[in-house]
Design an enzyme around this catalytic site. Sequence first.
Site, PDB file in Angstrom:
ATOM      1  CG  ASP A 269      15.840  -4.338  28.699  1.00  0.00           C
ATOM      2  OD1 ASP A 269      15.507  -4.412  29.720  1.00  0.00           O
ATOM      3  OD2 ASP A 269      17.106  -4.319  28.180  1.00  0.00           O
TER       4      ASP A 269
ATOM      5  CG  HIS B  82      17.630  -5.699  31.684  1.00  0.00           C
ATOM      6  ND1 HIS B  82      17.995  -4.448  31.008  1.00  0.00           N
ATOM      7  CD2 HIS B  82      18.498  -5.811  32.735  1.00  0.00           C
ATOM      8  CE1 HIS B  82      19.032  -4.051  31.855  1.00  0.00           C
ATOM      9  NE2 HIS B  82      19.187  -4.595  32.706  1.00  0.00           N
TER      10      HIS B  82
ATOM     11  CB  SER C 236      21.996  -3.146  33.436  1.00  0.00           C
ATOM     12  OG  SER C 236      21.042  -3.073  34.430  1.00  0.00           O
TER      13      SER C 236
END
Length: 453
Positions: free
Chosen positions: A340, A416, A276
């Site tokens: 994602d 994610h 991330s």
Amino acid sequence: MEVTPGRKQFYNPKKASFFDLTALLFSKNLKKRKFIETSIETEDSFWYRLVIFLSTLLQKFLLSIKTPMALAGQTFEDMLNLFTNNGGLFGLIKKVMTGKVVIPSREAATYVSAVGYTDLRKDLDKQIIYGNSMYYPALAIMTCKAVYNNAAYNKSIIENNWGMEVIGFYNYWNDYLRQPDTQHDTIVVSFRGTLPFSADDWYSDADVSWYEFPNIGKIHSGFLKALGMQKLVGWPKFVIPDLTRKAPLAYYDIRDRLKDLLKNSPEAKVIVTGHSLGGALAALFPAILFYHDEQLVLERMEGVYTFGQPRVGDEAFAGYMEKNLNKNGIQFYRYVYCNDIVPRVSTACSSTLIVEEVPYLNYFSLFGFFPMHMNAIYEVIRSFTMKAKYGADYTDGWLMFGVRLFGLLIPGVANHCPQDYVNSTRLGKPDDVLFLPLHTKKALGFEVPLLAA
């Protein structure tokens, strides 16, 4: 090295009044706005000014809820650990009646973060050993998952479960937020991603300001700031002293520690990784090393592995990265699992890709609406089938199952989480992921773009 000033566009939400924000929508002159520091006189595009307006408004909101958001997150994590440490709901009731309740300590090695509860696996996959083509990505995602937890937790699993050595676990200073921020054969540098209840992390994500390096390109400045860009001077090769800093700047401290370690370990290699927001920092770390010509670290850098990484720069920056990665023989792998959401939301300066983002370049693609929702339904069903098919190690916990249910409303959110990235590195076979730099490969049936601008 002499630093050539670059063009920039920074936003300071603390200085943004309601009048100034509203005026931005109707005035092309950016320099009249007190909260904008820019080298660009005017901006003709209303839609771009709207992006600035919405981004600044979101950052002001995040600043306003910073304390209650952190308190709510800490309470939520404390409750998760309270139930776990006392044997679940019925175990907790029993211990309350007997006066033997175990109160979780936030500094203990057993204390797990909210992100940690989406995937409780601690052990590395024993089938993926050193030398296997999947070893580095499998190790990388496990370190990405681990750094969401506290230092004691990391020390415990790295030393006791993985049989490795902890070099350090650090918090670093953000010169713009004015507070600490982002936390031998193979040395792994792992950048932590966005903490769900950290307004400061979301603040960095929401910042759409940019900085342009001469001959390099535009880069998302929210990520540059989190990595350790110095407020008044940008990216000089060395730190300019500032007595107001209460912690080191991430890039400089990590770079210098790596140089010391590599001098004492002639055979050691370095891999850089992050999930991330951490993936964005992992992508930018070698970019600044190229800029400063740090040959010792670059010569020993084996690869960069990012998971769910947001886009960080424009077309010129992508070309700069491609040229320097190839020049230094560094492999860059950007894993994007299924739909994602984070890698597919454009930033103000993300205009192109070195490889195509599939199945959808843009999260808000009309063509992807129904397939994404269908896949979210499949993900919920798969929560019940993974254990039977692959074993107990692939069981979704109740929190991860809850995230998958939420994904029915906003597809791509569950994709994610680290859980699916861990699964993809463990279940992906060498024949599925061929490690050739800057090409599109497959893992678990989904295309995996490696580097995006």
